[in-house]
Design a protein around this motif. Structure first.
Motif: not given
Ligand SMILES: Nc1ncnc2c1ncn2[C@@H]1O[C@H](COP(=O)(O)OP(=O)(O)O)[C@@H](O)[C@H]1O
Ligand SMILES: N[C@@H](CCOP(=O)(O)O)C(=O)O
Length: 322
Positions: A222-229, A238-239, A306-311, A313-319
């Motif tokens: 969850y801390d990682v997700a906070i930093c992603l945002n 833009a992401f 809204r961006f994360h609601q469309q994700i 594949h985790i590849a969309d985060y580069g992972l």
């Protein structure tokens, strides 16, 4: 501007006389920050930060925050350390507020975030998670999934003043998050507010972390997700997947993310988005006109949600998945 409590020169001198810090050279309010009153205090022994805790900090949580900074520093993380007075006590009172002096960290937070900052952040966040191991005090995250509904209800009736349809959109998202929120991921001490203004860099390298006043026990990812945002979106919304990849890869290098943590990242990022959306929304609607605090835009976080609601594949985060 975050100086809510004015402190006179006489009060500062009398306060500092309780420490082995020599005489006060200067004490100036720090304009940045949102939660507490902070002063740059210079004494014969050098610079320090004087913090007066304001209304959003529960005094009962202060032993956790101060003990955590000591614990993290003892385990190799560069962060502020509470300074004890000559009586051995760090937490005192000044102008009717709980107050501490902490050590001053060198470096500056990045005003313009570069991809390299995200690489340093990923490593620093993982090191923080590892350094928190063994800390014996605990603090529940009141701003995790269980805390969002009451926060939403406090703003619901006025949410559409900020954007028509916002109340319904938040209600729907909360229903989803409450039903799907992951429970069994690795957990421990998290920072929970590691925004760029809380991460210092010197000579291009991460030099320290500050502002542990939302720290708590919760899911590491969850801390990682906070930093992603907070770090991986550009000013135009833009992401930036390069920044995300560097953040995640450098985190993973120090503390490998499990397959379950990777799969959970999109929902954790949605949760993180709603958490900051809701606190900003509350502040947006309740900060009195003329208050000396810069309100933060809640709709920035609606866009991220809204961006994360469309994700898909985790590849969309580069992972990768594993
Ligand atoms: N230990 C420290 N060393 C150097 N500067 C600090 C330190 N703590 C706070 N500051 C300065 O004070 C500002 C506000 O601190 P912060 O803890 O983020 O306040 P708040 O809790 O009110 O958001 C920071 O952006 C930084 O400039
Ligand atoms: N990071 C939060 C607000 C808390 O501010 P901080 O100055 O304590 O980091 C947000 O951006 O909403």
């Amino acid at each position: 501007m975050a100086v809510y409590t004015e402190v006179s020169d006489e009060d500062v001198r009398a306060f500092v006389a309780q420490y082995d810090l020599g005489d006060v050279v200067s004490c100036k309010g720090i304009a940045e920050g949102v939660e507490n009153s902070n002063f740059l205090l210079v004494t014969d022994k050098g610079p320090y930060i004087l913090t007066l805790y304001e209304k959003r900090v529960d005094p009962a949580d202060l032993p956790f925050f101060l003990g955590l900074m000591d614990h993290l520093a003892a385990n190799g993380l560069t962060c502020p350390q509470p300074v004890a007075g000559t009586d051995g006590v760090a937490l005192r009172s000044l102008c009717g507020r709980p107050a501490v002096i902490v050590t001053f960290l060198k470096g500056m937070w990045p005003r313009r975030i570069l991809a390299d900052h995200c690489a340093g952040l990923g490593e620093g966040l993982a090191r923080l998670h590892l350094a928190g191991d063994g800390f014996t005090l605990t603090r529940r995250n009141s701003l995790s999934v269980g805390g969002w509904r009451p926060l939403f209800e406090a703003s619901r009736w006025r949410a559409d003043e900020v954007k028509p349809g916002l109340a319904d959109a938040l209600a729907e998202e909360l229903d989803y998050l409450e039903a799907q929120w992951p429970q069994d991921l690795p957990a421990g001490i998290i920072h929970a507010d590691l925004f760029p203004d809380n991460v210092f860099f010197a000579d291009g390298k991460l030099s320290g972390l500050i502002d542990f006043y939302f720290a708590c026990n919760d899911l590491f990812a969850y801390d990682v997700a906070i930093c992603l945002n907070a770090w991986c979106f550009e000013a135009d919304g833009a992401f930036n997947v390069t920044k995300a990849r560097l953040l995640l890869a450098n985190y993973d290098r120090i503390r490998p993310l499990s397959a379950a943590e990777r799969e959970a990242l999109p929902i954790l990022a949605r949760g993180s988005a709603i958490r900051f959306l809701l606190t900003r929304l509350y502040d947006w609607l309740n900060t009195p006109p003329g208050a000396m605090v810069k309100r933060k835009d809640p709709l920035e976080y609606l866009h991220k949600l809204r961006f994360h609601q469309q994700i898909r594949h985790i590849a969309d985060y580069g992972l990768d998945r594993s």
